[in-house]
Design an enzyme around this catalytic site. Structure first.
Site, PDB file in Angstrom:
ATOM      1  N   GLN A 255     -19.080  25.838  64.797  1.00 24.14           N
ATOM      2  CA  GLN A 255     -17.894  26.456  64.223  1.00 24.14           C
ATOM      3  C   GLN A 255     -17.820  26.247  62.717  1.00 24.14           C
ATOM      4  O   GLN A 255     -17.370  27.122  61.972  1.00 24.14           O
ATOM      5  CB  GLN A 255     -16.632  25.908  64.886  1.00 24.14           C
ATOM      6  N   HIS A 258     -19.254  28.935  60.429  1.00 19.75           N
ATOM      7  CA  HIS A 258     -18.597  30.237  60.333  1.00 19.75           C
ATOM      8  C   HIS A 258     -18.006  30.489  58.956  1.00 19.75           C
ATOM      9  O   HIS A 258     -18.149  31.577  58.391  1.00 19.75           O
ATOM     10  CB  HIS A 258     -17.453  30.320  61.348  1.00 19.75           C
ATOM     11  N   GLU A 323      -8.318  27.075  68.922  1.00 17.65           N
ATOM     12  CA  GLU A 323      -8.947  28.322  69.362  1.00 17.65           C
ATOM     13  C   GLU A 323      -9.948  28.032  70.477  1.00 17.65           C
ATOM     14  O   GLU A 323      -9.922  28.648  71.543  1.00 17.65           O
ATOM     15  CB  GLU A 323      -9.643  28.976  68.168  1.00 17.65           C
ATOM     16  N   HIS A 324     -10.858  27.103  70.223  1.00 14.06           N
ATOM     17  CA  HIS A 324     -11.850  26.681  71.217  1.00 14.06           C
ATOM     18  C   HIS A 324     -11.595  25.220  71.564  1.00 14.06           C
ATOM     19  O   HIS A 324     -11.515  24.379  70.669  1.00 14.06           O
ATOM     20  CB  HIS A 324     -13.275  26.816  70.674  1.00 14.06           C
ATOM     21  N   ASP A 357     -18.936  32.631  73.148  1.00 17.36           N
ATOM     22  CA  ASP A 357     -19.043  33.562  72.019  1.00 17.36           C
ATOM     23  C   ASP A 357     -19.864  34.791  72.369  1.00 17.36           C
ATOM     24  O   ASP A 357     -19.578  35.894  71.888  1.00 17.36           O
ATOM     25  CB  ASP A 357     -19.711  32.855  70.828  1.00 17.36           C
ATOM     26  N   HIS A 416      28.300  56.666  76.479  1.00 19.75           N
ATOM     27  CA  HIS A 416      27.458  56.119  77.543  1.00 19.75           C
ATOM     28  C   HIS A 416      28.206  56.145  78.870  1.00 19.75           C
ATOM     29  O   HIS A 416      27.670  56.563  79.906  1.00 19.75           O
ATOM     30  CB  HIS A 416      27.051  54.672  77.221  1.00 19.75           C
TER      31      HIS A 416
END
Length: 425
Positions: A255, A258, A323-324, A357, A416
């Protein structure tokens, strides 16, 4: 990097990164969106030449069938086989998510229900820049295909020669993308959101990108729908003494490579494991091709956190909402029920994050920045909408008219009430 006890940690350093609150950047993106909205394709040509140094008039805005055919000739058989298997895995997983319309008939003749319908036209953004992501093509397009979306439009920034990466084009063709355009950044998002002469407006935009893309998605929301506001990648690993330092280090770096803003966090009650893993990260960094990016991320947003026990580690993971989330412990399934906040959970040492992934099937477009507290991964529902169905019977309306009219008048909406009473016998 030193090992830090949880009580001494400044968690804000890891969890409060900027995801686009910069007023100057916001304005810059707003100006790009305005230009595309007003000038259409002409703005796309000028902005692409400015930011990507590519002349789209010469290179072509839309990818042609010949370019796709040429892309197939440039990829090897192993890549094509891998893409096709990954697509099948992703399709099979997401097909199980698909829901159907339903109706409920009452004894009084009333029928209530819900139509579940695919969106007609969606746009997917595929990043370029420091890396290319054919996997992102599959993860965005395949669930849309499963949902039944008719038109899937892909935009991606062109390379210096005015082309897109062959692997990206092949993945798009295999996944079922129907249109591909060589435009990226905020201008690509603007084209999808507002439409131009060449690129028709979409209903929804999905897919991650850089900060300009994220801010552009934020600003066009409401004109079109979006999936989420994606931030830098994250991984948190909760490990016990059974874990192997060399494997943990590799997962953390998977990670960190990235993005310079990516976070890689290891949590364990075992100090020796933390120390050995930190040493192993430094060793593996030395020959990593993206070493500068990974080292910067590890230095700024990496952490090795010592907790009292796995219970405290799990509480921390749920607070961070990564996230992970890798659970590399002796009995990972025993802890799965304790997970409250995570984009995706990877159980055991044979489920490293890259499995998700690329290949396993679950989607890799995941909530970041703590938004796993309330967001879900990209899924089939992302590409569908729900329409309520109401068919009241005469008997039911006569029975309920007084209550409905009373409710309406309590809100001060006389018309209404009268709309109901006009039908009452």
């Amino acid at each position: 990097m030193r090992i830090e006890k949880l009580a001494d940690m400044n968690l804000e350093r890891l969890t409060r990164k900027s995801y686009g609150n910069d007023a100057e950047l916001e304005q810059r993106v707003s100006d790009i969106l305005r230009r595309v909205r007003q000038e259409g394709d002409e703005a796309l040509y000028q902005l692409t030449e400015k930011f990507d140094r590519v002349n789209l008039r010469k290179a072509g805005l839309r990818v042609s069938p010949q370019e796709i055919e040429y892309a197939y000739a440039q990829v090897d058989d192993q890549f094509l086989a891998t893409v096709r298997q990954a697509k099948e895995n992703i399709y099979t997983y997401h097909e199980k998510q698909k829901r159907t319309s339903w109706f409920d008939a009452k004894e009084d003749g009333t029928v209530l229900g819900q139509l579940i319908l695919p969106l007609k036209r969606v746009g997917i953004y595929v990043p370029g820049g420091t890396a290319a992501y054919p996997s992102s093509v599959l993860m965005n397009a395949v669930p849309a295909v499963v949902a039944g979306v008719e038109e899937i439009v892909m935009v991606s920034p062109p390379r210096a020669d005015g082309t897109l990466l062959p692997e990206v084009l092949v993945a798009a063709a295999e996944a079922g993308v129907t249109e591909i355009y060589k435009v990226g950044g905020a201008q690509g998002i603007a084209a999808l959101a507002y439409g131009t002469k060449e690129i028709a407006q979409v209903d929804k935009i999905t897919g991650p990108g850089n900060i300009y893309v994220t801010l552009a998605k934020k600003q066009v929301f409401g004109t079109v729908d979006i999936d989420m506001l994606a931030g830098p990648s994250e991984i948190l690993i909760l490990a016990d003494e059974t874990a192997r330092p060399e494997e943990l280090a590799a997962d953390l770096l998977s990670q960190a490579e990235h993005d310079r803003l990516a976070s890689a966090i290891l949590v364990s009650p075992d100090r020796a494991l933390l120390e050995k893993t930190v040493e192993e990260v430094e060793r593996q960094l030395a020959d990593l091709p993206r070493v500068e990016i990974a080292r910067s991320a590890w230095k700024q947003y990496g952490a090795a956190i010592l907790v009292k026990d796995l219970d405290e580690g799990m509480a921390l993971a749920n607070k961070i909402a990564p996230e992970h989330f890798e659970l590399v412990v002796a009995e990972p399934f025993c802890w799965l029920g304790r997970v409250r906040n995570a984009g995706a959970v990877f159980l055991g040492r044979f489920s490293p994050e890259p499995v998700g992934d690329y290949f396993a099937g679950p989607n890799h477009v995941l909530p970041t920045g703590g938004t796993a507290r309330f967001y879900s991964p990209l899924n089939v529902d992302t590409f569908m909408k729900k329409v309520s169905v109401i068919n009241y019977s005469e008997n039911a309306l006569n029975r309920d008219a007084e209550s409905i009219a009373h409710f309406a008048r309590r809100e001060g909406l006389e018309a209404h009430a009268r709309a109901v009473e006009a039908r009452k016998k």
